[in-house]
Write a protein that holds these residues in place. Structure first.
Motif, PDB file in Angstrom:
ATOM      1  N   PRO A 100       0.741  -1.452   0.019  1.00  0.00           N
ATOM      2  CA  PRO A 100      -0.263  -0.112  -0.004  1.00  0.00           C
ATOM      3  C   PRO A 100       0.690   1.272  -0.078  1.00  0.00           C
ATOM      4  N   GLN A 101       2.320   1.156   0.427  1.00  0.00           N
ATOM      5  CA  GLN A 101       3.011   2.505   0.519  1.00  0.00           C
ATOM      6  C   GLN A 101       3.340   2.959  -0.794  1.00  0.00           C
ATOM      7  N   LEU A 102       3.620   1.928  -1.624  1.00  0.00           N
ATOM      8  CA  LEU A 102       3.920   1.999  -3.055  1.00  0.00           C
ATOM      9  C   LEU A 102       2.798   2.500  -3.918  1.00  0.00           C
ATOM     10  N   PHE A 103       1.354   1.972  -3.469  1.00  0.00           N
ATOM     11  CA  PHE A 103       0.387   2.034  -4.158  1.00  0.00           C
ATOM     12  C   PHE A 103      -0.006   3.506  -4.173  1.00  0.00           C
ATOM     13  N   LEU A 104      -0.062   4.105  -3.011  1.00  0.00           N
ATOM     14  CA  LEU A 104      -0.551   5.371  -2.536  1.00  0.00           C
ATOM     15  C   LEU A 104       0.364   6.614  -3.116  1.00  0.00           C
ATOM     16  N   LYS A 105       1.895   6.204  -3.251  1.00  0.00           N
ATOM     17  CA  LYS A 105       2.835   6.989  -3.558  1.00  0.00           C
ATOM     18  C   LYS A 105       2.592   7.137  -5.383  1.00  0.00           C
ATOM     19  N   LYS A 106       2.202   6.111  -5.915  1.00  0.00           N
ATOM     20  CA  LYS A 106       1.799   6.261  -7.321  1.00  0.00           C
ATOM     21  C   LYS A 106       0.678   7.159  -7.634  1.00  0.00           C
ATOM     22  N   CYS A 107      -0.365   7.053  -6.751  1.00  0.00           N
ATOM     23  CA  CYS A 107      -1.574   7.786  -6.921  1.00  0.00           C
ATOM     24  C   CYS A 107      -1.306   9.217  -6.552  1.00  0.00           C
ATOM     25  N   VAL A 108      -0.561   9.466  -5.737  1.00  0.00           N
ATOM     26  CA  VAL A 108      -0.207  10.849  -5.251  1.00  0.00           C
ATOM     27  C   VAL A 108       0.524  11.634  -6.394  1.00  0.00           C
ATOM     28  N   LYS A 109       1.554  10.550  -7.158  1.00  0.00           N
ATOM     29  CA  LYS A 109       2.067  11.293  -8.137  1.00  0.00           C
ATOM     30  C   LYS A 109       1.134  11.798  -9.522  1.00  0.00           C
ATOM     31  N   MET A 110       0.070  11.114  -9.492  1.00  0.00           N
ATOM     32  CA  MET A 110      -0.846  11.466 -10.632  1.00  0.00           C
ATOM     33  C   MET A 110      -1.590  12.851 -10.154  1.00  0.00           C
TER      34      MET A 110
ATOM     35  N   TRP B 140      -8.564  -9.604   6.364  1.00  0.00           N
ATOM     36  CA  TRP B 140      -8.450  -8.717   7.527  1.00  0.00           C
ATOM     37  C   TRP B 140      -6.881  -8.337   7.543  1.00  0.00           C
ATOM     38  N   ASN B 141      -5.888  -9.125   7.478  1.00  0.00           N
ATOM     39  CA  ASN B 141      -4.352  -8.536   7.390  1.00  0.00           C
ATOM     40  C   ASN B 141      -4.103  -7.567   6.459  1.00  0.00           C
ATOM     41  N   LYS B 142      -4.836  -7.249   5.533  1.00  0.00           N
ATOM     42  CA  LYS B 142      -4.574  -6.399   4.315  1.00  0.00           C
ATOM     43  C   LYS B 142      -5.407  -4.863   4.824  1.00  0.00           C
ATOM     44  N   PHE B 143      -5.923  -4.790   5.654  1.00  0.00           N
ATOM     45  CA  PHE B 143      -6.690  -3.662   6.396  1.00  0.00           C
ATOM     46  C   PHE B 143      -5.639  -2.761   6.678  1.00  0.00           C
ATOM     47  N   ILE B 144      -6.024  -1.619   6.790  1.00  0.00           N
ATOM     48  CA  ILE B 144      -4.882  -0.490   7.203  1.00  0.00           C
ATOM     49  C   ILE B 144      -5.729   0.590   8.000  1.00  0.00           C
ATOM     50  N   SER B 145      -4.866   0.886   9.117  1.00  0.00           N
ATOM     51  CA  SER B 145      -5.395   2.009   9.862  1.00  0.00           C
ATOM     52  C   SER B 145      -5.288   3.396   9.358  1.00  0.00           C
ATOM     53  N   PRO B 146      -6.355   4.304   9.835  1.00  0.00           N
ATOM     54  CA  PRO B 146      -6.117   5.739   9.275  1.00  0.00           C
ATOM     55  C   PRO B 146      -4.870   6.370   9.625  1.00  0.00           C
ATOM     56  N   HIS B 147      -4.346   6.025  10.634  1.00  0.00           N
ATOM     57  CA  HIS B 147      -2.892   6.675  10.991  1.00  0.00           C
ATOM     58  C   HIS B 147      -1.888   6.141  10.278  1.00  0.00           C
ATOM     59  N   GLU B 148      -2.056   4.879   9.816  1.00  0.00           N
ATOM     60  CA  GLU B 148      -0.830   4.277   8.842  1.00  0.00           C
ATOM     61  C   GLU B 148      -1.045   4.871   7.703  1.00  0.00           C
ATOM     62  N   VAL B 149      -1.913   5.206   6.935  1.00  0.00           N
ATOM     63  CA  VAL B 149      -2.529   5.639   5.761  1.00  0.00           C
ATOM     64  C   VAL B 149      -1.775   7.185   5.885  1.00  0.00           C
TER      65      VAL B 149
ATOM     66  N   GLY C  98     -13.151   7.204   5.604  1.00  0.00           N
ATOM     67  CA  GLY C  98     -12.689   7.974   4.633  1.00  0.00           C
ATOM     68  C   GLY C  98     -11.673   8.877   5.074  1.00  0.00           C
ATOM     69  N   LEU C  99     -10.722   9.079   4.247  1.00  0.00           N
ATOM     70  CA  LEU C  99      -9.715  10.184   4.381  1.00  0.00           C
ATOM     71  C   LEU C  99      -9.304  11.006   3.353  1.00  0.00           C
ATOM     72  N   HIS C 100      -9.411  12.193   3.471  1.00  0.00           N
ATOM     73  CA  HIS C 100      -8.969  13.326   2.385  1.00  0.00           C
ATOM     74  C   HIS C 100      -7.816  13.969   2.906  1.00  0.00           C
ATOM     75  N   ALA C 101      -6.750  14.217   1.927  1.00  0.00           N
ATOM     76  CA  ALA C 101      -5.548  14.871   2.078  1.00  0.00           C
ATOM     77  C   ALA C 101      -5.264  15.623   0.859  1.00  0.00           C
ATOM     78  N   ILE C 102      -4.328  16.604   1.000  1.00  0.00           N
ATOM     79  CA  ILE C 102      -4.221  17.412  -0.180  1.00  0.00           C
ATOM     80  C   ILE C 102      -2.630  17.542  -0.188  1.00  0.00           C
ATOM     81  N   LYS C 103      -2.331  17.372  -1.609  1.00  0.00           N
ATOM     82  CA  LYS C 103      -0.856  17.407  -2.026  1.00  0.00           C
ATOM     83  C   LYS C 103      -0.348  18.542  -1.914  1.00  0.00           C
ATOM     84  N   GLN C 104       0.755  19.035  -1.177  1.00  0.00           N
ATOM     85  CA  GLN C 104       1.140  20.319  -0.774  1.00  0.00           C
ATOM     86  C   GLN C 104       1.992  21.022  -1.972  1.00  0.00           C
TER      87      GLN C 104
END
Length: 287
Positions: A178-188, A227-236, A276-282
């Motif tokens: 998920p770390q790599l996945f989100l990194k690629k999402c943010v890149k777009m 279940w072991n693929k679930f991820i906490s909001p703080h990790e995200v 749900g989590l909303h974040a903004i790219k700086q």
């Protein structure tokens, strides 16, 4: 009766749960080192149900019920981030969105219906075909839709910083790394753009929810969640911090799937199962 069965399952599986919990509290950096986010078993699983994707009373009925609050989450989040709504009938008019892991297009179409120009990407060729075929039923919406069979790694390489927002809805719990996945999402996303994520928390409550909905009441196809693929909001949030994104909002969401008269999803202060989590790219600071 159902509660007694569930209680027995929880009691008998307590040791398994505790062992998994210990393993998964390690920082997200350590959970995967693969340079691909694709889980072929997940793709095969969801592709199996391609013919049921748009049946609102079928296997994916809960996804259809879940769609309105997800649309509201994106629409309100963009408005709160400063987006100007010039046409109330099409509040997302002119907004470019990439829907990552769009599946058969349930959420993608709804975003296009309120004006957004939406690109849906998915690594399942079967589901992209489903999405394209359904879009043809409404030419007015189809002109604002673009579906592409691809991976987030390949697409982000070609479309860096092209979109006002990325939507990652009920996808993060189905990927590897998920770390790599989100990194690629943010890149777009363009600087100043938003990322919207909905997923499940890694808690005992979420584990119990899987047991109830998949194994007891069979509302969701067996094997849909691990279940072991679930991820906490703080990790995200930590991952997004590392990607130069600042979290603006974390919302809990709830619906009681066992009550036939209660079919609406609502916001909740509790993030124990769905959130749900909303974040903004700086924006980069030019010195």
């Amino acid at each position: 009766m159902a509660w007694n069965i569930l209680r027995c399952i929880i009691r008998s599986s307590r040791n398994t749960f505790q062992n998994r919990l210990f393993k998964n509290t390690v920082h997200i950096n350590k959970i995967a080192r693969s340079m691909s986010t694709i889980d072929s078993k997940e793709i095969e699983h969801f592709s199996t149900f391609k013919n049921d994707w748009w049946d609102k009373n079928g296997l994916h009925s809960d996804l259809h019920l879940y769609a309105p609050i997800r649309v509201k989450f994106v629409r309100d989040g963009l408005a709160n981030a400063g987006m100007q709504i010039l046409n109330p009938a099409f509040p997302l008019e002119g907004v470019k969105i990439v829907d990552v892991g769009c599946g058969g297009g349930i959420l993608t179409e709804r975003l296009a219906r309120i004006g957004a120009q939406v690109t849906g990407i998915d690594p399942s060729a079967e589901l992209i075909n489903v999405a394209n075929e359904h879009a043809k039923l409404d030419p007015d919406v189809a002109e604002r839709l673009n579906y592409i069979y691809t991976t987030v790694e390949d697409f982000s390489r070609k479309k860096g910083e092209s979109y006002d927002a990325a939507v990652v809805s009920e996808v993060l719990e189905h990927v590897n790394n998920p770390q790599l996945f989100l990194k690629k999402c943010v890149k777009m996303i363009k600087p100043g753009g938003s990322i919207f994520i909905t997923t499940e928390n890694r808690t005992l409550a979420a584990w119990s929810f899987i047991i109830a909905t998949e194994y007891i009441f069979r509302r969701i196809p067996l094997g849909t969640h691990e279940w072991n693929k679930f991820i906490s909001p703080h990790e995200v949030q930590r991952i997004l911090d590392d990607c130069n994104c600042r979290t603006r909002l974390i919302h809990g969401m709830k619906m009681n799937p066992l009550l036939s008269h209660s079919k609406q999803w609502t916001w909740s202060s509790c993030t124990a199962i769905f959130y749900g989590l909303h974040a903004i790219k700086q924006k980069e600071i030019v010195m």
